[in-house]
Design a protein around this motif. Structure first.
Motif, PDB file in Angstrom:
ATOM      1  N   LYS A   1     -22.671  -6.910 -68.859  1.00  0.00           N
ATOM      2  CA  LYS A   1     -22.551  -8.321 -69.211  1.00  0.00           C
ATOM      3  C   LYS A   1     -23.550  -9.185 -68.443  1.00  0.00           C
ATOM      4  O   LYS A   1     -24.191 -10.069 -69.033  1.00  0.00           O
TER       5      LYS A   1
ATOM      6  N   CYS B   1     -18.631  -3.008 -73.481  1.00  0.00           N
ATOM      7  CA  CYS B   1     -17.245  -3.446 -73.294  1.00  0.00           C
ATOM      8  C   CYS B   1     -16.254  -2.290 -73.329  1.00  0.00           C
ATOM      9  O   CYS B   1     -15.056  -2.501 -73.122  1.00  0.00           O
TER      10      CYS B   1
ATOM     11  N   GLY C   1      -9.522  -9.201 -76.752  1.00  0.00           N
ATOM     12  CA  GLY C   1      -8.840  -8.320 -75.820  1.00  0.00           C
ATOM     13  C   GLY C   1      -8.894  -6.864 -76.245  1.00  0.00           C
ATOM     14  O   GLY C   1      -9.017  -6.543 -77.437  1.00  0.00           O
ATOM     15  N   LEU C   2      -8.818  -5.978 -75.251  1.00  0.00           N
ATOM     16  CA  LEU C   2      -8.835  -4.543 -75.500  1.00  0.00           C
ATOM     17  C   LEU C   2      -7.424  -3.970 -75.432  1.00  0.00           C
ATOM     18  O   LEU C   2      -6.604  -4.399 -74.626  1.00  0.00           O
TER      19      LEU C   2
ATOM     20  N   GLY D   1     -19.092  -4.204 -64.866  1.00  0.00           N
ATOM     21  CA  GLY D   1     -19.560  -5.430 -65.493  1.00  0.00           C
ATOM     22  C   GLY D   1     -21.057  -5.621 -65.516  1.00  0.00           C
ATOM     23  O   GLY D   1     -21.536  -6.694 -65.881  1.00  0.00           O
TER      24      GLY D   1
ATOM     25  N   ILE E   1     -15.230  -9.894 -78.252  1.00  0.00           N
ATOM     26  CA  ILE E   1     -14.428  -8.761 -77.773  1.00  0.00           C
ATOM     27  C   ILE E   1     -13.522  -9.190 -76.625  1.00  0.00           C
ATOM     28  O   ILE E   1     -12.334  -8.858 -76.582  1.00  0.00           O
ATOM     29  N   GLU E   2     -14.080  -9.961 -75.690  1.00  0.00           N
ATOM     30  CA  GLU E   2     -13.281 -10.407 -74.544  1.00  0.00           C
ATOM     31  C   GLU E   2     -12.182 -11.366 -74.972  1.00  0.00           C
ATOM     32  O   GLU E   2     -11.057 -11.305 -74.454  1.00  0.00           O
ATOM     33  N   GLN E   3     -12.475 -12.259 -75.905  1.00  0.00           N
ATOM     34  CA  GLN E   3     -11.464 -13.198 -76.380  1.00  0.00           C
ATOM     35  C   GLN E   3     -10.342 -12.492 -77.139  1.00  0.00           C
ATOM     36  O   GLN E   3      -9.174 -12.885 -77.054  1.00  0.00           O
TER      37      GLN E   3
ATOM     38  N   VAL F   1     -19.939  -9.730 -77.194  1.00  0.00           N
ATOM     39  CA  VAL F   1     -19.157  -9.513 -75.973  1.00  0.00           C
ATOM     40  C   VAL F   1     -18.070 -10.585 -75.855  1.00  0.00           C
ATOM     41  O   VAL F   1     -16.909 -10.283 -75.532  1.00  0.00           O
ATOM     42  N   GLU F   2     -18.426 -11.820 -76.124  1.00  0.00           N
ATOM     43  CA  GLU F   2     -17.458 -12.909 -76.010  1.00  0.00           C
ATOM     44  C   GLU F   2     -16.315 -12.752 -77.005  1.00  0.00           C
ATOM     45  O   GLU F   2     -15.151 -12.998 -76.673  1.00  0.00           O
TER      46      GLU F   2
END
Length: 303
Positions: free
Chosen positions: A180, A86, A118-119, A177, A114-116, A111-112
């Protein structure tokens, strides 16, 4: 540019080996901080453990990092793999036990999260480690090679006598990506007789069909089967990506592992950093981060 999380995220689940409930907080960190674990349950002495190749203290069943005070955190490879996949450069990982939560045995739950969450884009360039010379480690039929390459490529192969595994080879480039959809969902795996032995030794107490692929003599025991026909080699590469992220940055080069595991993955980093002629630091621009890699003929294979 470097990245951290936008906000604090909390993850709770059991540990694979201890079976104990673990709470882990992922906390944003400043530029050039790197990934650092803090054992919040240790209140006397040093409880800070940098996620670095030279902090690795055990590789028998998983990758374990530790410090001189005896503080340790194990089974870090799936989380480290997700952070690399990520693009998280800087993070504080507060954890109240000796191992990272097992989740479903893959990197996808991390991963989920981290994505939720946000960076956050930070102000300094992302620093990568460019491989300058080929480095190779061999041990009893296993090997890992790092070669110069303008991209970050992970390739590997395994071979097991079990009919559901056999020979498998896979390669992926960590761009656009690919982590993922190629790697993150692949789960850890083991054989029933090994699991029974480990439990008799007080290990794998949290292991189940919910967080691992288990095989007996007849095949895969998990009711839902496999997520990929070659899930086993994909998971080996997941582990390798996490183990190699202990280099302290993205590696620009080709990793090629043959029957590789945590011990030889750490050994290749020791070999890489043994000489300044083997590597150099480079700052990644946006353009450099998008360099593509042409697969070599015969490398991409799916079992």
């Amino acid at each position: 540019m470097q990245h951290t999380l936008q906000a604090k995220a909390t993850i709770r689940d059991i540990g694979l080996h201890s079976g104990a409930q673990i709470t882990m907080h992922l906390i944003p960190a400043e530029e050039n901080h790197g990934i650092v674990f803090i054992r919040t349950d240790i209140t006397e002495g040093d409880n800070i453990i940098p996620a670095r190749w030279d902090s690795v203290v055990d590789t028998q069943l998983c990758t374990v990092i530790g410090n001189d005070n005896g503080a340790r955190v194990g089974t870090i490879e799936h989380l480290m793999s997700a952070l690399r996949g990520c693009g998280v450069d800087n993070l504080i990982v507060e954890i109240d036990g000796g191992e990272v939560p097992a989740m479903d045995g893959s990197a996808m739950p991390f991963v989920e999260v981290i994505e939720q969450t946000g960076l956050k884009v930070q102000s300094l360039p992302k620093r990568a480690i460019r491989v300058l010379k080929e480095v190779r480690v061999e041990d009893n039929g296993k090997s890992v090679t790092l070669k110069p390459d303008e991209a970050c490529v992970f390739a590997g192969e395994i071979e097991f006598g079990h009919g559901d595994i056999g020979y498998q080879r896979f390669e992926t480039q960590l761009v656009n990506g690919n982590f993922k959809h190629d790697i993150a969902q692949a789960r850890t795996f083991g054989f029933l007789h090994e699991v029974e032995y480990m439990r008799a030794q007080g290990l794998a107490l949290g292991g189940s069909l919910d967080n691992a692929i288990i095989l007996d003599a007849d095949g895969v025991m998990n009711p839902d089967g496999l997520r990929f026909t070659n899930e086993f080699i994909r998971h080996k590469l997941l582990d390798a990506i996490g183990d190699l992220y202990l280099a302290g940055g993205h590696i620009l080069g080709l990793y090629d592992g043959v029957k590789a595991g945590h011990a030889i993955n750490n050994a290749i980093l020791h070999a890489l950093f043994a000489s300044d002629e083997n590597w150099e630091y480079v700052d990644l621009s946006v353009a450099e981060g998008q360099i593509t890699h042409a697969p070599r003929e015969g490398v991409m294979a799916f079992a």
